[in-house]
Scaffold this motif. Structure first.
Motif, PDB file in Angstrom:
ATOM      1  N   VAL A 113       0.748  -1.286  -0.007  1.00 20.85           N
ATOM      2  CA  VAL A 113       0.195  -0.079   0.122  1.00 20.85           C
ATOM      3  C   VAL A 113       0.912   1.230  -0.081  1.00 20.85           C
ATOM      4  N   CYS A 114       1.991   1.128   0.799  1.00 22.09           N
ATOM      5  CA  CYS A 114       2.910   2.441   0.575  1.00 22.09           C
ATOM      6  C   CYS A 114       3.350   2.603  -0.472  1.00 22.09           C
ATOM      7  N   TYR A 115       4.021   1.549  -1.240  1.00 20.11           N
ATOM      8  CA  TYR A 115       4.388   1.656  -2.470  1.00 20.11           C
ATOM      9  C   TYR A 115       3.404   2.095  -3.515  1.00 20.11           C
ATOM     10  N   ARG A 116       2.381   1.829  -3.634  1.00 22.65           N
ATOM     11  CA  ARG A 116       1.347   2.030  -4.366  1.00 22.65           C
ATOM     12  C   ARG A 116       0.847   3.743  -4.224  1.00 22.65           C
ATOM     13  N   PHE A 117       0.965   4.018  -2.915  1.00 23.34           N
ATOM     14  CA  PHE A 117       0.778   5.466  -2.541  1.00 23.34           C
ATOM     15  C   PHE A 117       1.789   6.388  -3.059  1.00 23.34           C
ATOM     16  N   ASN A 118       2.866   5.922  -2.970  1.00 21.11           N
ATOM     17  CA  ASN A 118       4.334   6.640  -3.169  1.00 21.11           C
ATOM     18  C   ASN A 118       4.498   6.732  -4.715  1.00 21.11           C
ATOM     19  N   HIS A 119       3.898   5.661  -5.278  1.00 20.12           N
ATOM     20  CA  HIS A 119       4.106   6.084  -6.922  1.00 20.12           C
ATOM     21  C   HIS A 119       2.542   5.742  -7.395  1.00 20.12           C
TER      22      HIS A 119
END
Length: 218
Positions: A183-189
Motif C-alpha cells: 500500500v505504501c508503494y502504491r501510494f508513493n507511486h
C-alpha cells in the motif's frame, strides 16, 4: 512468462488472488507465492527509502477486522501501525509491537532526520520530539483540528490504506507487513504506471535478497 505477465497486470489492478479462480490456469498457491514476491519487492524498496526531513506528520492506528470484546489499542487481533508522511510527499508505515513511546520513538529515530518539523496529535508519547526538532501539537475538538494546523496527510493515508486492504480480510499476521508495504508503494507511486516499475523490480531482485523480508515473526 505470459502467465506471470497476466498475474502482474491483475496485481497492479488490485485483483485479489481468490477472485481469480475462474480467470487463471494457475493454482491458488502459485498465485499467492507470486503476489507475495511482488509485495516483498515493494517492501524492500520501502525499507531502503531515505529518512524524511522537513515537515513530517506522525500518527498511529490499528488494522484488523471488527471483533467482539475489547475495543481500542488493546483489541484482540488488531495490528498497531505507526505512520509518517512528508508534507505533500511520500509515506512510510510500519507495524509496531506496542502503542507506547518506546515503539514510536524507535521508528521516528530510524525514519526521520534530526531537525525535522514534526506535526502530531496530543498523545504524550510525542512530548520529547522537541529535543529532536520543532514540534507542532495539533489540538482537536470533536475530532476536528483547532486552528489551521493539521495532520490531514497521514489521516488521509490511513483512509486510503484501509480502503485498499479491505478486500484482503484475514491476512496472516506474519505477512501483514508485506500488504502494508504494498500500500505504501502504491501510494508513493500513485502518479506512475506500476507495471513497468514492478517488472523492473522482479528482474533486478533475487529471492535470496528478499528472504529476510518475506516473513516477519508474529
Amino acid at each position: 512468462m505470459a502467465t506471470k505477465q497476466r498475474l502482474l497486470e491483475l496485481f497492479v489492478l488490485g485483483v485479489p488472488s481468490y477472485r481469480q479462480r475462474f480467470l487463471s490456469d494457475t493454482s491458488a498457491a502459485s498465485r499467492e507465492r507470486f503476489y507475495r514476491l511482488l509485495r516483498a519487492c515493494c517492501a524492500q524498496v520501502e525499507q531502503l527509502r531515505e529518512p524524511f526531513e522537513g515537515a513530517v506528520e506522525l500518527d498511529e492506528t490499528t488494522f484488523g477486522g471488527a471483533r467482539k470484546g475489547k475495543r481500542g489499542w488493546g483489541a484482540a487481533g488488531k495490528v498497531i501501525v505507526f505512520g509518517l508522511i512528508k508534507r505533500n510527499g511520500r509515506v512510510k508505515a510500519l507495524p509496531i509491537p506496542a502503542h507506547d513511546r518506546v515503539s514510536v520513538m524507535r521508528e521516528i529515530e530510524a525514519h526521520t532526520r534530526e531537525g525535522a518539523l514534526y506535526y502530531t496529535d496530543e498523545w504524550q508519547a510525542y512530548a520529547t520530539l522537541k529535543l529532536r526538532g520543532e514540534h507542532v501539537m495539533i489540538r482537536k475538538e470533536k475530532g476536528r483540528p483547532v486552528g489551521r494546523e493539521h495532520i490531514n496527510g497521514i489521516e488521509g493515508f490511513w483512509s486510503y490504506a484501509k480502503n485498499w486492504l479491505y478486500p484482503y480480510r484475514g491476512v496472516p499476521r506474519e505477512y501483514f507487513h508485506l500488504y502494508l508495504a504494498e500500500v505504501c508503494y502504491r501510494f508513493n507511486h500513485r502518479d506512475e504506471n506500476l507495471k513497468p516499475l514492478l517488472l523492473k523490480l522482479l528482474k533486478q531482485t533475487s529471492i535470496q535478497e528478499l528472504g529476510p523480508t518475506l516473513v516477519r515473526k508474529a
